[in-house]
Design a protein around this motif. Structure first.
Motif, PDB file in Angstrom:
ATOM      1  N   ALA A 103      23.212   2.496  -0.269  1.00 26.19           N
ATOM      2  CA  ALA A 103      24.098   1.335  -0.228  1.00 26.19           C
ATOM      3  C   ALA A 103      23.334   0.031  -0.013  1.00 26.19           C
ATOM      4  O   ALA A 103      23.673  -0.996  -0.604  1.00 26.19           O
ATOM      5  CB  ALA A 103      25.132   1.528   0.872  1.00 26.19           C
ATOM      6  N   ALA A 104      22.282   0.071   0.816  1.00 25.14           N
ATOM      7  CA  ALA A 104      21.541  -1.151   1.117  1.00 25.14           C
ATOM      8  C   ALA A 104      20.988  -1.792  -0.154  1.00 25.14           C
ATOM      9  O   ALA A 104      20.920  -3.011  -0.271  1.00 25.14           O
ATOM     10  CB  ALA A 104      20.401  -0.860   2.092  1.00 25.14           C
ATOM     11  N   PRO A 129       0.803  -1.234   0.000  1.00 24.39           N
ATOM     12  CA  PRO A 129       0.000   0.000   0.000  1.00 24.39           C
ATOM     13  C   PRO A 129       0.833   1.280   0.000  1.00 24.39           C
ATOM     14  O   PRO A 129       0.412   2.278  -0.601  1.00 24.39           O
ATOM     15  CB  PRO A 129      -0.841  -0.101   1.277  1.00 24.39           C
ATOM     16  CG  PRO A 129      -0.320  -1.240   2.050  1.00 24.39           C
ATOM     17  CD  PRO A 129       0.392  -2.131   1.095  1.00 24.39           C
ATOM     18  N   VAL A 130       2.012   1.261   0.611  1.00 30.78           N
ATOM     19  CA  VAL A 130       2.859   2.463   0.579  1.00 30.78           C
ATOM     20  C   VAL A 130       3.261   2.774  -0.855  1.00 30.78           C
ATOM     21  O   VAL A 130       3.226   3.927  -1.289  1.00 30.78           O
ATOM     22  CB  VAL A 130       4.115   2.278   1.467  1.00 30.78           C
ATOM     23  CG1 VAL A 130       5.128   3.373   1.204  1.00 30.78           C
ATOM     24  CG2 VAL A 130       3.728   2.287   2.930  1.00 30.78           C
ATOM     25  N   TYR A 131       3.603   1.725  -1.599  1.00 31.56           N
ATOM     26  CA  TYR A 131       3.954   1.915  -3.011  1.00 31.56           C
ATOM     27  C   TYR A 131       2.781   2.557  -3.754  1.00 31.56           C
ATOM     28  O   TYR A 131       2.946   3.534  -4.482  1.00 31.56           O
ATOM     29  CB  TYR A 131       4.323   0.564  -3.629  1.00 31.56           C
ATOM     30  CG  TYR A 131       4.670   0.634  -5.091  1.00 31.56           C
ATOM     31  CD1 TYR A 131       5.957   0.948  -5.504  1.00 31.56           C
ATOM     32  CD2 TYR A 131       3.700   0.389  -6.065  1.00 31.56           C
ATOM     33  CE1 TYR A 131       6.274   1.014  -6.847  1.00 31.56           C
ATOM     34  CE2 TYR A 131       4.015   0.452  -7.415  1.00 31.56           C
ATOM     35  CZ  TYR A 131       5.308   0.765  -7.805  1.00 31.56           C
ATOM     36  OH  TYR A 131       5.621   0.835  -9.121  1.00 31.56           O
ATOM     37  N   PHE A 136      14.274  -0.045  -1.473  1.00 32.60           N
ATOM     38  CA  PHE A 136      14.152  -1.056  -2.535  1.00 32.60           C
ATOM     39  C   PHE A 136      12.827  -0.899  -3.277  1.00 32.60           C
ATOM     40  O   PHE A 136      12.762  -1.051  -4.493  1.00 32.60           O
ATOM     41  CB  PHE A 136      14.260  -2.445  -1.883  1.00 32.60           C
ATOM     42  CG  PHE A 136      14.147  -3.608  -2.824  1.00 32.60           C
ATOM     43  CD1 PHE A 136      15.040  -3.777  -3.868  1.00 32.60           C
ATOM     44  CD2 PHE A 136      13.155  -4.560  -2.641  1.00 32.60           C
ATOM     45  CE1 PHE A 136      14.951  -4.866  -4.716  1.00 32.60           C
ATOM     46  CE2 PHE A 136      13.058  -5.658  -3.484  1.00 32.60           C
ATOM     47  CZ  PHE A 136      13.954  -5.804  -4.527  1.00 32.60           C
ATOM     48  N   VAL A 137      11.778  -0.557  -2.529  1.00 30.20           N
ATOM     49  CA  VAL A 137      10.464  -0.402  -3.151  1.00 30.20           C
ATOM     50  C   VAL A 137      10.275   1.007  -3.707  1.00 30.20           C
ATOM     51  O   VAL A 137       9.707   1.188  -4.781  1.00 30.20           O
ATOM     52  CB  VAL A 137       9.347  -0.732  -2.129  1.00 30.20           C
ATOM     53  CG1 VAL A 137       7.981  -0.351  -2.672  1.00 30.20           C
ATOM     54  CG2 VAL A 137       9.377  -2.209  -1.775  1.00 30.20           C
ATOM     55  N   ARG A 151       2.670  10.874  -6.524  1.00 35.05           N
ATOM     56  CA  ARG A 151       3.762  11.104  -7.491  1.00 35.05           C
ATOM     57  C   ARG A 151       5.090  11.346  -6.779  1.00 35.05           C
ATOM     58  O   ARG A 151       5.821  12.282  -7.077  1.00 35.05           O
ATOM     59  CB  ARG A 151       3.444  12.294  -8.392  1.00 35.05           C
ATOM     60  CG  ARG A 151       2.142  12.134  -9.127  1.00 35.05           C
ATOM     61  CD  ARG A 151       1.951  13.138 -10.237  1.00 35.05           C
ATOM     62  NE  ARG A 151       0.629  12.971 -10.833  1.00 35.05           N
ATOM     63  CZ  ARG A 151       0.315  11.994 -11.683  1.00 35.05           C
ATOM     64  NH1 ARG A 151       1.223  11.111 -12.040  1.00 35.05           N
ATOM     65  NH2 ARG A 151      -0.901  11.896 -12.164  1.00 35.05           N
ATOM     66  N   MET A 152       5.387  10.504  -5.826  1.00 36.96           N
ATOM     67  CA  MET A 152       6.614  10.666  -5.056  1.00 36.96           C
ATOM     68  C   MET A 152       7.552   9.485  -5.215  1.00 36.96           C
ATOM     69  O   MET A 152       8.531   9.364  -4.483  1.00 36.96           O
ATOM     70  CB  MET A 152       6.274  10.820  -3.576  1.00 36.96           C
ATOM     71  CG  MET A 152       5.851  12.217  -3.207  1.00 36.96           C
ATOM     72  SD  MET A 152       5.339  12.243  -1.501  1.00 36.96           S
ATOM     73  CE  MET A 152       6.567  13.279  -0.823  1.00 36.96           C
ATOM     74  N   LEU A 153       7.280   8.591  -6.169  1.00 35.80           N
ATOM     75  CA  LEU A 153       8.176   7.454  -6.372  1.00 35.80           C
ATOM     76  C   LEU A 153       9.537   7.951  -6.840  1.00 35.80           C
ATOM     77  O   LEU A 153       9.628   8.960  -7.544  1.00 35.80           O
ATOM     78  CB  LEU A 153       7.600   6.511  -7.424  1.00 35.80           C
ATOM     79  CG  LEU A 153       6.636   5.446  -6.919  1.00 35.80           C
ATOM     80  CD1 LEU A 153       6.227   4.557  -8.079  1.00 35.80           C
ATOM     81  CD2 LEU A 153       7.227   4.621  -5.796  1.00 35.80           C
TER      82      LEU A 153
END
Lengths: 310, 299
Positions: free
Chosen positions: B246-247, B145-147, B235-236, B154-156
C-alpha cells in the motif's frame, strides 16, 4: 548442559569446568544467535561493505558499466568532494537536521511537555492525541497531507489570505523551509513523549522548595528542572538527529528533492544520482558518506551516554 | 526514517497529571492554567489541520488540496477504490510484508536474546554495542548499495527478499528490546525447570515466553508498524504492481493517473492508516499507558 547455566547475578556457578569443555559449551550456547547473526551479516553488514566497495567502481544502471563495472579507485569521491551539489546538499542536510530536529522538534516537544503538565485534563488528552497521531501515521500519508497543506492553493496559503498576508508557492520558492516545518509536524510527538516522561520523574518537592525560596518560574526551569532531566535531553537529541538524518519519504513526496537539488538532503541526493541519473557508483559514494556521518553520531552517542548493555 | 525508526514506542502522556497546581489554586495558578490551555489549543489546532484535511477530503466528492467541509458527504471515494488493483491487493501485500517481517524478526530476536540475557559470554558486550550501533544507522542512506546487492543476489522484485531485508533492519532494535524484556523475567523459575531436566530451549518456550507475552506483543507490533509504514524499501526493491504494498501503491493516486484524485487518495490513506492506529492503541493497553519502551532507551 542446562544445569550448567550460570546465574546472571553471580556470574559464576557450577560451570567452572575445564578449558576445552568450556569452549564447546560456549559455542553450543551461542547457537540460537545464528539466525539473527546470519540475517544481520547478509542484509545489514553486506550492504555496508558493498557500499564501501561499490563507491570505488563506475557502476551504472545501464550500458557496459552496468554489466561489468570497472574499479576506479577514489574517483567517485574526488568527483563528489569537488562538486558544488554535494556541498550544498551537505549544508541542506545540516539545515534540515538543526532546524527540524535540534530546534523544531526539541524545543516544541519540550514546550508541549511543559504545557501538558500545566493544562487541564481534557485539553491535555485531546492535544497529546492529535500530536501523537501525526507521528503514528504511515510516513507517506503524513507526507501527502503536508504536501497538500503547503501547496500553492493549499490550506496554508488560504489561512494566510484570511490574515491579509500574501502566500507563495512554498514547495518551489522555499522548499527546504517547507520540508523542515513538515518534519517538525511529523516528529515532535517523540520529543514530547520523552520529555513528558522525564518531567514526570522530577519530584515536585524540589521545585516547590525552590518556589518557596523565591525562585521565579524560568529560574526553576533552567536551574532545577533542566539539569535534572539532562540525560533524557541528550538521549533525545541524539536519537532525533539520527532519525532526521535518514528522512527520505517526507522530502521525496513533498518536493522530490527539488526544484533541481534545492531540497535534496544526502539520502535524497544519493537516490537522485543513482536512479534518476543512473550513476550508481556516485550515488553509492554519497550513501557511504552519509553512513559515515551517521556512524560517527552513533559512536558519539554510545561514548557519551554509555547506555548499559548488560 | 522510513527505517531509522523511532527508537521507542512511548505511549501518549495522558495519565493523571501533577495535582499540585490544583491543590493551591491561587488566582495566579488559575491564570497560568488558562494560558497553558489556550497555548496548547492553538498548537493542537495547527497539528490538527493536515489530519483534518485527510478526514474531510475522504468524504468530499470534489476534494482539493485545501481543507474545507464538503458540500455533500459522499462515500463514493471509498466505493470507487474498493477493488483488487487499487486497494485489496496492495493492502494484502502490505500485510504479507509486515507479518512476514514481524514473525521472522520476532523469532530471531527471541532466540538471540536468550543467550544474551541468560549467559555471560565474552562477546556479549561488543555484540550488544554492535546492535546498538546498528539501531542508529541511517538505513535510508543505504538503499543505493542495497539495490546493487539485490541485483547481484537476483532478489529484486521479490517479496521474500524484501522481508529478509526489512527483518535485518529491524533486528537490532528488536533484539535490544527483547533482551531488556527478558532480563526482567527472574531466572529462578527456569532453574527449577533445569533441575527437572528441561533443556534451555524448552525452558525458553514453556516458561520465559509465556511470562513475557506483553513484551513480545510490543516488539511484534513495533516491527509490524515499521514495516507497514515503510515506503522507501519496497519503493526501491519491488517494482511490479502485483508485489507493491500500500505504501507504494498510494503513490499511484498521485502522479501516474494524470490529475490527482485527492478524495480517493485521502480515502485510501484512511484505509491504509487504520491498522497502525489500532495497533498503537493496543500497545498502550499492553504497556499500561506508561512510557512503554523505557527498557528500549534505558541507560
Amino acid at each position: 548442559m542446562a544445569i550448567l547455566l550460570d546465574r546472571r547475578q553471580h556470574g559464576r556457578g557450577p560451570e567452572r569446568t575445564s578449558g576445552p569443555r568450556r569452549a564447546v559449551q560456549s559455542v553450543l550456547r551461542s547457537v540460537p544467535l545464528l539466525p539473527a547473526v546470519a540475517l544481520l551479516a547478509v542484509f545489514l553488514l553486506g550492504p555496508i561493505l558493498y557500499s564501501l566497495y561499490g563507491s570505488l567502481t563506475d557502476r551504472s544502471l545501464t550500458g557496459p558499466a552496468a554489466a561489468n563495472p570497472q574499479f576506479v579507485g577514489l574517483e567517485n569521491y574526488t568527483d563528489l568532494f569537488s562538486s558544488p551539489v554535494f556541498w550544498s546538499s551537505l549544508v541542506l542536510t545540516l539545515v534540515f537536521v538543526v532546524g527540524s530536529a535540534l530546534i523544531g522538534q526539541n524545543v516544541l516537544g519540550m514546550a508541549l511537555a511543559l504545557l501538558l503538565q500545566a493544562a487541564s485534563r481534557p485539553v491535555r488528552s485531546v492535544v497529546s492525541t492529535i500530536v501523537v497521531v501525526a507521528w503514528v501515521l504511515p510516513e507517506i500519508v503524513a507526507a501527502f497531507a503536508l504536501y497538500a497543506f503547503f501547496s500553492g492553493t493549499g490550506t496554508l496559503n488560504i489561512a494566510l489570505g484570511w490574515l491579509g498576508l500574501e502566500g507563495t508557492s512554498w514547495l518551489i520558492v522555499l522548499p527546504i523551509l517547507a520540508v523542515t516545518l513538515a518534519n517538525v509536524w511529523r516528529g515532535t510527538a517523540f520529543s514530547m513523549m520523552v520529555y513528558s516522561a522525564a518531567l514526570a520523574e522530577v519530584p515536585p518537592e524540589i521545585t516547590e522548595a525552590a518556589e518557596i525560596d523565591g525562585a521565579s518560574g524560568p529560574q526553576r526551569f533552567f536551574r532545577i528542572t533542566l539539569p535534572m532531566i539532562r540525560r533524557a535531553i541528550s538521549t533525545n537529541l541524539m536519537l532525533i538527529t539520527l532519525q532526521t538524518l535518514g528522512v527520505f519519504t517526507l522530502i521525496w513526496v513533498m518536493t522530490g528533492g527539488g526544484p533541481g537539488t534545492s531540497s535534496a538532503t544526502l539520502p535524497v541526493l544519493a537516490y537522485q544520482q543513482a536512479f534518476k541519473f543512473a550513476q550508481v557508483g556516485y550515488g553509492t559514494a554519497i550513501a557511504t558518506v552519509t553512513l559515515v556521518i551517521g556512524g560517527l553520531f552513533a559512536i558519539i552517542y554510545i561514548r557519551v551516554l554509555k547506555p548499559e548493555v548488560d | 526514517m522510513t527505517t531509522t525508526v523511532p527508537i521507542a514506542v512511548p505511549a501518549a502522556p495522558s495519565g493523571p497529571g501533577p495535582v499540585r497546581t490544583v491543590a493551591l489554586a491561587s488566582p495566579r495558578a488559575r491564570n497560568a492554567k488558562v494560558a497553558a490551555n489556550l497555548a496548547l489549543a492553538a498548537i493542537g489546532l495547527v497539528f490538527l489541520v493536515p489530519l483534518g484535511w485527510i478526514l474531510l477530503a475522504a468524504f468530499d466528492p470534489a476534494a482539493t488540496v485545501s481543507i474545507g467541509t464538503p458540500d455533500t458527504f459522499t462515500l463514493s471515494n471509498f466505493t470507487e477504490i474498493l477493488n483488487i488493483d487499487q486497494t485489496f491487493r496492495p493492502l494484502w501485500n502490505s500485510a504479507v510484508l509486515s507479518m512476514g517481517t514481524a514473525v521472522l524478526t520476532g523469532v530471531c530476536s527471541v532466540l538471540a536474546a536468550y543467550p544474551l540475557s541468560r549467559y555471560h559470554q565474552r562477546f556479549k558486550k561488543p555484540f550488544m554495542y554492535g546492535i546498538l550501533f546498528g539501531t542508529c544507522l541511517p538505513i535510508t542512506a543505504m538503499m543505493v548499495p542495497v539495490y546493487a546487492l539485490f541485483v547481484s543476489l537476483r532478489m529484486l522484485d521479490s517479496l521474500t527478499g524484501t522481508v529478509l531485508f526489512l527483518s535485518a533492519t529491524s533486528l537490532p532494535m528488536a533484539i535490544w528490546m527483547t533482551k531488556n524484556f527478558m532480563d526482567s523475567i527472574p531466572i529462578s523459575l527456569e532453574e527449577a525447570a533445569w533441575i527437572d531436566g528441561a533443556s534451555a530451549m524448552r525452558a525458553l518456550w514453556t516458561i520465559v515466553l509465556p511470562l513475557m507475552r506483553p513484551g513480545l506483543g510490543v516488539v511484534f507490533i513495533f516491527v509490524f508498524t515499521q514495516a507497514w509504514g515503510n515506503f522507501f524499501v519496497p519503493f526501491v526493491l519491488l517494482f511490479s504492481p502485483e508485489n507493491q504494498p500500500a505504501a507504494v501503491a498510494i503513490y499511484g493516486f498521485f502522479g501516474n493517473y494524470g490529475t490527482v484524485a485527492y478524495g480517493k487518495l485521502a480515502a485510501f490513506s484512511l484505509l491504509y492508516s487504520a491498522p497502525v492506529l489500532t495497533l498503537y492503541l493496543l500497545v498502550q493497553r499492553l504497556t499500561g499507558n506508561s512510557f512503554a519502551m523505557a527498557g528500549a532507551v534505558k541507560g
